[in-house]
Motif scaffolding. Sequence first.
Motif, PDB file in Angstrom:
ATOM      1  N   LEU A 253       0.802  -1.212   0.000  1.00 42.95           N
ATOM      2  CA  LEU A 253       0.000   0.000   0.000  1.00 42.95           C
ATOM      3  C   LEU A 253       0.839   1.268   0.000  1.00 42.95           C
ATOM      4  O   LEU A 253       0.304   2.359  -0.153  1.00 42.95           O
ATOM      5  CB  LEU A 253      -0.934   0.000   1.216  1.00 42.95           C
ATOM      6  CG  LEU A 253      -1.750  -1.283   1.418  1.00 42.95           C
ATOM      7  CD1 LEU A 253      -2.595  -1.178   2.677  1.00 42.95           C
ATOM      8  CD2 LEU A 253      -2.624  -1.555   0.207  1.00 42.95           C
ATOM      9  N   PHE A 254       2.157   1.113   0.145  1.00 42.35           N
ATOM     10  CA  PHE A 254       3.053   2.266   0.216  1.00 42.35           C
ATOM     11  C   PHE A 254       4.054   2.287  -0.928  1.00 42.35           C
ATOM     12  O   PHE A 254       5.115   2.909  -0.831  1.00 42.35           O
ATOM     13  CB  PHE A 254       3.793   2.280   1.557  1.00 42.35           C
ATOM     14  CG  PHE A 254       2.884   2.490   2.739  1.00 42.35           C
ATOM     15  CD1 PHE A 254       2.532   3.771   3.137  1.00 42.35           C
ATOM     16  CD2 PHE A 254       2.356   1.409   3.417  1.00 42.35           C
ATOM     17  CE1 PHE A 254       1.684   3.971   4.211  1.00 42.35           C
ATOM     18  CE2 PHE A 254       1.505   1.595   4.491  1.00 42.35           C
ATOM     19  CZ  PHE A 254       1.166   2.878   4.893  1.00 42.35           C
ATOM     20  N   LEU A 259       0.719   4.060  -3.503  1.00 39.05           N
ATOM     21  CA  LEU A 259       1.293   5.084  -2.614  1.00 39.05           C
ATOM     22  C   LEU A 259       0.541   6.409  -2.693  1.00 39.05           C
ATOM     23  O   LEU A 259       0.115   6.942  -1.656  1.00 39.05           O
ATOM     24  CB  LEU A 259       2.777   5.280  -2.919  1.00 39.05           C
ATOM     25  CG  LEU A 259       3.464   6.411  -2.127  1.00 39.05           C
ATOM     26  CD1 LEU A 259       3.346   6.158  -0.630  1.00 39.05           C
ATOM     27  CD2 LEU A 259       4.919   6.548  -2.546  1.00 39.05           C
ATOM     28  N   PRO A 260       0.339   7.000  -3.897  1.00 41.41           N
ATOM     29  CA  PRO A 260      -0.415   8.262  -3.930  1.00 41.41           C
ATOM     30  C   PRO A 260      -1.852   8.111  -3.455  1.00 41.41           C
ATOM     31  O   PRO A 260      -2.407   9.044  -2.851  1.00 41.41           O
ATOM     32  CB  PRO A 260      -0.353   8.685  -5.407  1.00 41.41           C
ATOM     33  CG  PRO A 260       0.007   7.451  -6.165  1.00 41.41           C
ATOM     34  CD  PRO A 260       0.836   6.631  -5.242  1.00 41.41           C
ATOM     35  N   ARG A 261      -2.452   6.962  -3.681  1.00 46.09           N
ATOM     36  CA  ARG A 261      -3.813   6.735  -3.190  1.00 46.09           C
ATOM     37  C   ARG A 261      -3.834   6.736  -1.657  1.00 46.09           C
ATOM     38  O   ARG A 261      -4.737   7.324  -1.035  1.00 46.09           O
ATOM     39  CB  ARG A 261      -4.347   5.400  -3.716  1.00 46.09           C
ATOM     40  CG  ARG A 261      -4.452   5.328  -5.230  1.00 46.09           C
ATOM     41  CD  ARG A 261      -5.030   3.985  -5.669  1.00 46.09           C
ATOM     42  NE  ARG A 261      -5.094   3.878  -7.133  1.00 46.09           N
ATOM     43  CZ  ARG A 261      -5.708   2.902  -7.787  1.00 46.09           C
ATOM     44  NH1 ARG A 261      -6.299   1.930  -7.089  1.00 46.09           N
ATOM     45  NH2 ARG A 261      -5.728   2.874  -9.095  1.00 46.09           N
ATOM     46  N   GLU A 378     -12.304   1.114  -2.185  1.00 45.62           N
ATOM     47  CA  GLU A 378     -12.291   0.949  -3.641  1.00 45.62           C
ATOM     48  C   GLU A 378     -10.892   1.077  -4.224  1.00 45.62           C
ATOM     49  O   GLU A 378     -10.650   0.651  -5.352  1.00 45.62           O
ATOM     50  CB  GLU A 378     -13.205   1.999  -4.294  1.00 45.62           C
ATOM     51  CG  GLU A 378     -14.683   1.747  -4.082  1.00 45.62           C
ATOM     52  CD  GLU A 378     -15.544   2.785  -4.777  1.00 45.62           C
ATOM     53  OE1 GLU A 378     -16.666   2.450  -5.181  1.00 45.62           O
ATOM     54  OE2 GLU A 378     -15.106   3.951  -4.904  1.00 45.62           O
ATOM     55  N   LEU A 379      -9.972   1.673  -3.491  1.00 45.33           N
ATOM     56  CA  LEU A 379      -8.651   1.989  -4.027  1.00 45.33           C
ATOM     57  C   LEU A 379      -7.645   0.850  -3.898  1.00 45.33           C
ATOM     58  O   LEU A 379      -6.525   0.971  -4.389  1.00 45.33           O
ATOM     59  CB  LEU A 379      -8.093   3.233  -3.328  1.00 45.33           C
ATOM     60  CG  LEU A 379      -8.882   4.527  -3.530  1.00 45.33           C
ATOM     61  CD1 LEU A 379      -8.296   5.633  -2.663  1.00 45.33           C
ATOM     62  CD2 LEU A 379      -8.894   4.947  -4.990  1.00 45.33           C
ATOM     63  N   TYR A 380      -8.034  -0.253  -3.253  1.00 43.14           N
ATOM     64  CA  TYR A 380      -7.073  -1.301  -2.942  1.00 43.14           C
ATOM     65  C   TYR A 380      -7.558  -2.669  -3.408  1.00 43.14           C
ATOM     66  O   TYR A 380      -8.762  -2.903  -3.539  1.00 43.14           O
ATOM     67  CB  TYR A 380      -6.813  -1.334  -1.431  1.00 43.14           C
ATOM     68  CG  TYR A 380      -6.268  -0.026  -0.901  1.00 43.14           C
ATOM     69  CD1 TYR A 380      -4.954   0.357  -1.175  1.00 43.14           C
ATOM     70  CD2 TYR A 380      -7.056   0.823  -0.141  1.00 43.14           C
ATOM     71  CE1 TYR A 380      -4.456   1.558  -0.705  1.00 43.14           C
ATOM     72  CE2 TYR A 380      -6.567   2.027   0.340  1.00 43.14           C
ATOM     73  CZ  TYR A 380      -5.259   2.392   0.057  1.00 43.14           C
ATOM     74  OH  TYR A 380      -4.766   3.578   0.518  1.00 43.14           O
ATOM     75  N   ALA A 387      -6.849  -3.820   5.078  1.00 43.27           N
ATOM     76  CA  ALA A 387      -5.655  -3.154   5.595  1.00 43.27           C
ATOM     77  C   ALA A 387      -5.545  -1.743   5.040  1.00 43.27           C
ATOM     78  O   ALA A 387      -5.191  -0.798   5.759  1.00 43.27           O
ATOM     79  CB  ALA A 387      -4.404  -3.962   5.242  1.00 43.27           C
ATOM     80  N   GLY A 388      -5.867  -1.577   3.751  1.00 45.94           N
ATOM     81  CA  GLY A 388      -5.853  -0.245   3.164  1.00 45.94           C
ATOM     82  C   GLY A 388      -6.869   0.672   3.804  1.00 45.94           C
ATOM     83  O   GLY A 388      -6.583   1.839   4.101  1.00 45.94           O
TER      84      GLY A 388
END
Length: 452
Positions: A253-254, A259-261, A378-380, A387-388
């Motif tokens: 996630l990083f 990362l930008p999300r 929705e971003l992950y 976790a996101g």
Amino acid sequence: MTTVDSRGAQIAARLDRLPMSRLALRARLVIGAVTFFDGFDQLLIAYALPALRAEYHLNAVSTTFTITVGAVGMLIGALLTGKLADRFGRVPVVTACVLVYSCTSLFAALAPSLEVLQLARFLQGIGIGGEVLVAATYISEIIGPKTRGRFVLVYELTFVFGLAAAALVSTWVVPAHGWRALFAVGALPVLLAVALRTVPESPRWLAARGRYDEAEAVLVLLEASARAQHGMLPDIVSSVPGPVAERPSVLELFRGRYLPRTLVVSVLWFTSFLVNYGIASWLPTIYTSVFHLNVSTALTYSMITTVAGLLGNIVIATTVDLVGRRAGLITGMLGGTLVLGSAAAVAPTQGTQVMLFVSVAAFFVFSVNLALNLYGPELYPTRSRAAGASIGGVFARLGVIAGPIVTGLAFGTGAGIAAVFGVLAVTCLIGGATVALFGVETARQPLESLSP
């Protein structure tokens, strides 16, 4: 070389084309009831605070600590539950959270001292902070892309109704029966742990863990329920396959596209919740200590603000699939900036004026709080979606902690209400600018195409 998960993609495609069924509705109602009481329990301390200040003779430092200790628990809950939900499943973690926050509410009601009450609120915060994030992740995974936004946010309105119910119940319970009765009511959701046993696990999560047979079994039940209610089901539209049953990693996630999300949702969670709780946590106390309103009037004014926020949530819930996530988030944050900036310039001198300004600001900002429960998951990818969401939740809890502190410090500068409004307006502006510059649109897209 990564193997393509064609079976998982097929499960996702079959799930996405299903219309609403009685089984899916029952799952949403049970999870929604859990989230309703999460919202109800979360703000009880704000409405009990005027009575607690009188009983324990709290100064500003003790008041702030009593408010924020629960938020520290929420921070820990957000840190823990996302990873746990990605490993052990959405439904078991939601069940554990409801048991924690309901039992500790009873603990708070029976607390023999302020210190024990603060400990109870800390423990309660762990359950509160984790439940709503995992529940939102679960709901987003069981509905298709065309109506996912409206479906998730209408479900999320149960949390806001819980906040409104806490304000409404408090206006009657606290003056008539005291603050202990309020926390006793907050213990009622322990009964929902039994109902959660009827809620099926997310087929997406099961497939992401390589448990295809279990995912298939749940999907067959959902399809049968939908077929019994609607007849012939829509055709399956091919879905974008993802990596096969990978081990979830928070580090994912990083880096790369995520990362930008992560940065955008973290800033949004922090700023919107700082403003929300900067307003909500101190309002009853400001009304009683600055404008010398009685407790009943102060709680009524706070309830009006909560209802205004509820109206904003209804607007975003019914329009989010039409206007998109990004436009809704920008409107909420910049609308809050305009209202709070105007309040800072006017510097209201009456409780009624304060109530009007904060109620209009709540209409905008509270809608952002709601929309983030949709936007974040929705971003992950499914393997690390909870976790996101929990990372955003961590920053939300940091905002919950910072909000009362920042509001208290701003109010203590001598500039009064104007300083409070000014600080909150700048915070809103930072959140609005961040999503305007770096936010991505997720409306009407399959989860697998957004996050392969």
